[in-house]
Scaffold this active site. Structure first.
Site, PDB file in Angstrom:
ATOM      1  N   SER A   1      51.869 -36.373 -30.972  1.00  0.00           N
ATOM      2  CA  SER A   1      52.032 -35.204 -30.108  1.00  0.00           C
ATOM      3  C   SER A   1      53.315 -34.499 -30.520  1.00  0.00           C
ATOM      4  CB  SER A   1      52.112 -35.687 -28.654  1.00  0.00           C
ATOM      5  OG  SER A   1      52.429 -34.620 -27.798  1.00  0.00           O
TER       6      SER A   1
ATOM      7  N   LYS B   1      48.460 -33.258 -32.034  1.00  0.00           N
ATOM      8  CA  LYS B   1      48.389 -32.530 -30.754  1.00  0.00           C
ATOM      9  C   LYS B   1      49.621 -31.649 -30.663  1.00  0.00           C
ATOM     10  CE  LYS B   1      49.414 -33.981 -25.976  1.00  0.00           C
ATOM     11  NZ  LYS B   1      49.046 -34.920 -24.890  1.00  0.00           N
TER      12      LYS B   1
ATOM     13  N   LYS C   1      51.886 -29.051 -28.321  1.00  0.00           N
ATOM     14  CA  LYS C   1      52.182 -28.554 -26.979  1.00  0.00           C
ATOM     15  C   LYS C   1      52.154 -27.035 -27.022  1.00  0.00           C
ATOM     16  CE  LYS C   1      53.163 -32.330 -24.729  1.00  0.00           C
ATOM     17  NZ  LYS C   1      52.410 -32.710 -23.539  1.00  0.00           N
TER      18      LYS C   1
ATOM     19  N   ASP D   1      47.877 -28.990 -25.889  1.00  0.00           N
ATOM     20  CA  ASP D   1      48.153 -29.463 -24.529  1.00  0.00           C
ATOM     21  C   ASP D   1      49.038 -28.449 -23.815  1.00  0.00           C
ATOM     22  OD1 ASP D   1      48.702 -30.818 -22.206  1.00  0.00           O
ATOM     23  OD2 ASP D   1      49.763 -32.485 -23.149  1.00  0.00           O
TER      24      ASP D   1
ATOM     25  N   GLU E   1      43.918 -29.344 -23.560  1.00  0.00           N
ATOM     26  CA  GLU E   1      44.251 -30.267 -22.468  1.00  0.00           C
ATOM     27  C   GLU E   1      44.978 -29.533 -21.343  1.00  0.00           C
ATOM     28  OE1 GLU E   1      46.611 -33.472 -23.993  1.00  0.00           O
ATOM     29  OE2 GLU E   1      46.719 -34.514 -22.060  1.00  0.00           O
TER      30      GLU E   1
ATOM     31  N   ASP F   1      44.081 -33.900 -17.699  1.00  0.00           N
ATOM     32  CA  ASP F   1      45.085 -34.970 -17.683  1.00  0.00           C
ATOM     33  C   ASP F   1      45.687 -35.017 -16.268  1.00  0.00           C
ATOM     34  OD1 ASP F   1      47.376 -36.539 -17.955  1.00  0.00           O
ATOM     35  OD2 ASP F   1      48.380 -35.265 -19.396  1.00  0.00           O
TER      36      ASP F   1
ATOM     37  N   LYS G   1      45.545 -42.038 -18.487  1.00  0.00           N
ATOM     38  CA  LYS G   1      46.890 -42.612 -18.540  1.00  0.00           C
ATOM     39  C   LYS G   1      46.968 -43.597 -17.387  1.00  0.00           C
ATOM     40  CE  LYS G   1      49.427 -38.575 -20.275  1.00  0.00           C
ATOM     41  NZ  LYS G   1      50.184 -37.377 -19.835  1.00  0.00           N
TER      42      LYS G   1
ATOM     43  N   GLY H   1      49.723 -40.586 -23.525  1.00  0.00           N
ATOM     44  CA  GLY H   1      51.000 -41.284 -23.693  1.00  0.00           C
ATOM     45  C   GLY H   1      52.061 -40.610 -22.849  1.00  0.00           C
TER      46      GLY H   1
HETATM   47  O1  NPG Z   1      53.026 -39.978 -27.515  1.00  0.00           O
HETATM   48  O2  NPG Z   1      53.823 -40.911 -25.719  1.00  0.00           O
HETATM   49  C1  NPG Z   1      53.488 -39.908 -26.384  1.00  0.00           C
HETATM   50  C2  NPG Z   1      53.676 -38.561 -25.740  1.00  0.00           C
HETATM   51  C3  NPG Z   1      52.435 -37.780 -25.632  1.00  0.00           C
HETATM   52  O3  NPG Z   1      52.651 -35.459 -25.252  1.00  0.00           O
HETATM   53  C4  NPG Z   1      52.645 -36.562 -24.788  1.00  0.00           C
HETATM   54  N1  NPG Z   1      52.848 -36.787 -23.490  1.00  0.00           N
HETATM   55  O4  NPG Z   1      51.874 -34.285 -21.198  1.00  0.00           O
HETATM   56  O5  NPG Z   1      50.800 -35.869 -22.134  1.00  0.00           O
HETATM   57  C5  NPG Z   1      51.837 -35.279 -21.913  1.00  0.00           C
HETATM   58  C6  NPG Z   1      53.128 -35.752 -22.547  1.00  0.00           C
HETATM   59  C7  NPG Z   1      54.133 -36.315 -21.579  1.00  0.00           C
HETATM   60  C8  NPG Z   1      55.291 -36.820 -22.043  1.00  0.00           C
HETATM   61  C9  NPG Z   1      53.907 -36.353 -20.241  1.00  0.00           C
HETATM   62  C10 NPG Z   1      56.225 -37.376 -21.196  1.00  0.00           C
HETATM   63  C11 NPG Z   1      54.837 -36.888 -19.392  1.00  0.00           C
HETATM   64  C12 NPG Z   1      55.985 -37.429 -19.875  1.00  0.00           C
END
Ligand code: NPG
Length: 386
Positions: free
Chosen positions: A150, A176, A178, A204, A229, A254, A278, A306
């Site tokens: 990500s 991915k 953002k 996302d 997402e 999500d 998650k 994640g």
């Molecule tokens: O690889 O752990 C990872 C991060 C993946 O982008 C990611 N997480 O919105 O999904 C999300 C985002 C996130 C990160 C959400 C930190 C909340 C806390």
């Protein structure tokens, strides 16, 4: 595929629970539409128990962030609710099996990330006592899972293209990106132009768009994305149904999927093409497994999200992500993507084929590096069973 019944597990006697806060710097800051993360302030739940063969311990990681920006939960609140409201109920109920945790804590509303961490620690201890891996217990069918990376919002599109290219070279199975209004169509266009059409690309939004933005979201159809997402805020389920119909790109939820009941509504309404699971967000790995089962039965693909976890949370997530409905690569990158030093002795590494191995040892299958843990600990509180 159904995993094992806990009736086969001997159970544990929980004597005390340690709540430990740690602070870990990220190797590079991670920017999303809701804020920038340069370190993680994490609550770890450490269950100290007795099993049939003697003392046993278990670890759970709470995914809440320092501030309530991704969801309403945040680390300090998670610690307080765990200490003041969850642990007293856990002890009073005499919980000895992980699948009793949800019921014992049910009268406390919400706080799913805190509850998930308690359940994860009990499950780890219970499985270690039984000599069984979490993957086997949950019903894993794979010993490696495909993973993606990500990429946060970066200062320039050139930075994004270079970062994505580097991760593809490392072997990641998909990228991915953002997005937020103003950082969406152009970044995707340039990624496809520079890196080609073959690699898996998804975006996302973390709830940054509104129904009035549908033309921008439709413009993303051109880039052959695996999915988009969480375009809209968590509560906008009907708007999401309309978006599913308006876009060619599969729409994934999500933040909206806070528990099994909401997921059931979303499946029945056709409000998503894909579901991100998650465990922290839905109240635990056992609820995550049930959501996986419901999506599999409904024919809706899932993938594992994640939350910038350490090796403790990552190991438990790998166990769940090895279930058969997880057909899209997970956000479970190698530890080195986030941490200079992880708190476990065997941090997750990326295999050349874009997968990460599912730990096979008892419980979460990884051990804590106690030296590193001591260095990054900011507070510890021991709660003994009365
Ligand atoms: O690889 O752990 C990872 C991060 C993946 O982008 C990611 N997480 O919105 O999904 C999300 C985002 C996130 C990160 C959400 C930190 C909340 C806390």
């Amino acid at each position: 595929m159904t995993g094992h019944d806990r009736d086969e597990l001997p159970g544990i006697d929980i004597g005390s629970v340690e709540l430990r806060r740690i602070e870990l710097p990220l190797v590079t800051p991670f920017q999303t539409s809701f804020g920038t993360w340069s370190f993680r302030d994490i609550l770890l739940v450490h269950v100290i128990a007795t099993g049939p063969d003697g003392p046993v311990e278990g670890w759970g990681e709470c995914v809440a962030g320092t501030q309530p920006l991704y969801s309403s939960e945040y680390t300090a609140a998670a610690e307080e609710v765990t200490a003041e409201h969850l642990l007293p109920r856990l002890f009073a109920a005499g919980v000895g099996h992980a699948d009793q945790v949800e019921g014992a804590l049910a009268e406390v509303r919400g706080h799913r990330m805190a509850k998930a961490a308690v359940e994860a620690a009990v499950l780890d201890a219970e499985l270690r006592a039984a000599g069984r891996s979490m993957a086997e217990h949950l019903g894993a069918t794979a010993d490696r899972v495909p993973v993606g990376v990500s990429i946060g919002i970066l200062p320039t599109i050139e930075d994004l293209v270079a970062t994505a290219g580097r991760h593809l070279d490392e072997g990641y199975a998909r990228i991915k990106v953002k997005i937020k209004p103003g950082w969406d169509v152009e970044p995707c266009r340039r990624l496809r132009e520079a890196l080609g059409g073959d690699f898996g690309l998804q975006v996302d939004a973390n709830a940054a768009y509104r129904p009035g933005d549908v033309d921008t979201l439709r413009a993303l159809d051109e880039f052959d994305l695996l999915l988009i997402e969480q375009p809209y805020p968590e509560e906008r389920i009907v708007d999401n149904i309309e978006l599913v119909r308006a876009l060619r790109t599969p729409v994934c939820l999500d933040e909206t999927i806070v528990d099994e009941a909401v997921c059931d509504d979303v499946l029945r309404l056709g409000a998503a093409d894909v579901i991100n699971i998650k465990p922290g967000r839905v109240g635990g790995h056992l609820a995550g497994k049930r959501i996986h089962d419901a999506c599999l039965a409904a024919g809706v693909p899932v993938w594992h999200g994640g939350m910038l976890e350490t090796g403790v949370g990552r190991a438990a997530n790998l166990a769940l992500a090895a279930l058969p409905g997880f057909t899209l690569p997970g956000d479970i990158s190698a530890a080195a993507r986030y941490w200079a030093t992880d708190i476990v002795t065997e941090p997750a590494v990326l295999e050349p084929d874009g997968t990460i191995r599912v730990p096979s040892g008892p419980g979460i299958g990884v051990d804590i590096d106690l030296g590193v843990l001591a260095d990054v600990t900011t507070s510890v509180a021991l709660h003994e069973r009365p």
